[in-house]
Motif scaffolding. Sequence first.
Motif, PDB file in Angstrom:
ATOM      1  N   LEU A  80     -19.048 -68.150  27.234  1.00 56.30           N
ATOM      2  CA  LEU A  80     -20.393 -68.573  27.602  1.00 56.30           C
ATOM      3  C   LEU A  80     -20.506 -70.074  27.796  1.00 56.30           C
ATOM      4  N   LYS A  84     -22.722 -69.791  31.320  1.00 55.37           N
ATOM      5  CA  LYS A  84     -23.451 -68.804  30.531  1.00 55.37           C
ATOM      6  C   LYS A  84     -24.150 -67.776  31.411  1.00 55.37           C
ATOM      7  N   GLU A  85     -24.836 -68.227  32.457  1.00 56.01           N
ATOM      8  CA  GLU A  85     -25.592 -67.308  33.307  1.00 56.01           C
ATOM      9  C   GLU A  85     -24.682 -66.297  33.987  1.00 56.01           C
ATOM     10  N   ILE A  88     -23.240 -63.718  31.425  1.00 55.56           N
ATOM     11  CA  ILE A  88     -24.206 -62.690  31.028  1.00 55.56           C
ATOM     12  C   ILE A  88     -24.401 -61.683  32.153  1.00 55.56           C
ATOM     13  N   CYS A  91     -21.294 -59.291  32.413  1.00 53.63           N
ATOM     14  CA  CYS A  91     -21.256 -58.283  31.349  1.00 53.63           C
ATOM     15  C   CYS A  91     -22.363 -57.254  31.535  1.00 53.63           C
ATOM     16  N   TYR A 116     -24.582 -61.635  21.604  1.00 56.15           N
ATOM     17  CA  TYR A 116     -24.080 -61.399  22.961  1.00 56.15           C
ATOM     18  C   TYR A 116     -24.575 -60.061  23.483  1.00 56.15           C
ATOM     19  N   MET A 119     -28.186 -60.103  24.559  1.00 55.27           N
ATOM     20  CA  MET A 119     -28.399 -60.764  25.856  1.00 55.27           C
ATOM     21  C   MET A 119     -27.978 -59.876  27.012  1.00 55.27           C
ATOM     22  N   PHE A 120     -26.827 -59.233  26.867  1.00 56.91           N
ATOM     23  CA  PHE A 120     -26.331 -58.375  27.946  1.00 56.91           C
ATOM     24  C   PHE A 120     -27.275 -57.202  28.181  1.00 56.91           C
TER      25      PHE A 120
END
Length: 218
Positions: A80, A84-85, A88, A91, A116, A119-120
């Motif tokens: 990340l 990061k964007e 994500i 995934c 994680y 977020m996914f």
Amino acid sequence: MEPGRPVQLVRLDKEGGLTLDEEALSRCLEQGGVGDAPVCLVSIIGEQRRGKSFLLNYLLRRLRSPVAVLLVDTEGSMDLERNKETSIKLCAMSMLLSSYQILNVGCQVKDPDLEYLEMFLQVAEVVGEAYGLEPVQHLDLLVRDSSSSLVLGAQGGEQHLRHVRQMLAAMSPCRHPKALEALSRSSSRCYLMPFPGKRISTGNQGTLRDMDEDFGTA
């Protein structure tokens, strides 16, 4: 296309966005022997250098099924700090498309792993609503090199998963509600695996005789 050969399906465009290589995907699905067989996509996500590629390579050697099976390695997708964007999104995409999503973690399920996952799932849920897709169909937690329990395999994994759910439910408010919801489904499972042994982790054959005995029976 040679069966078992790695193929890059997702690329970064000039603006840093994700682009699906539809031609490469078509070649995978239309190659000889696949025909009209059902398609099963197994995806694995997790931190770098925790054995994801090792697991997929082992599955390739042992795969015997009358189904068109795609094994998806999201190598580097949980880095990340790099992007990061993009991480994500990648995934989340693998979750939406996979028949079986494996979250590969080391030693035990930790709060960063759940963060994680949260977020996914959030991104997968938003995108899935637009296309009529479930955020995740089947979620398996694979805990590698586990030493916190004398009970391994599916039985030890169920105990560990129960502990994780209880820990999340005890939070007020719950920090990772979507992760708790996903892990509470009957389709979610957990497996505790010991260290496989030096012979199999450093070799390239992946034979049963190279495994430590407790790894082979877990």
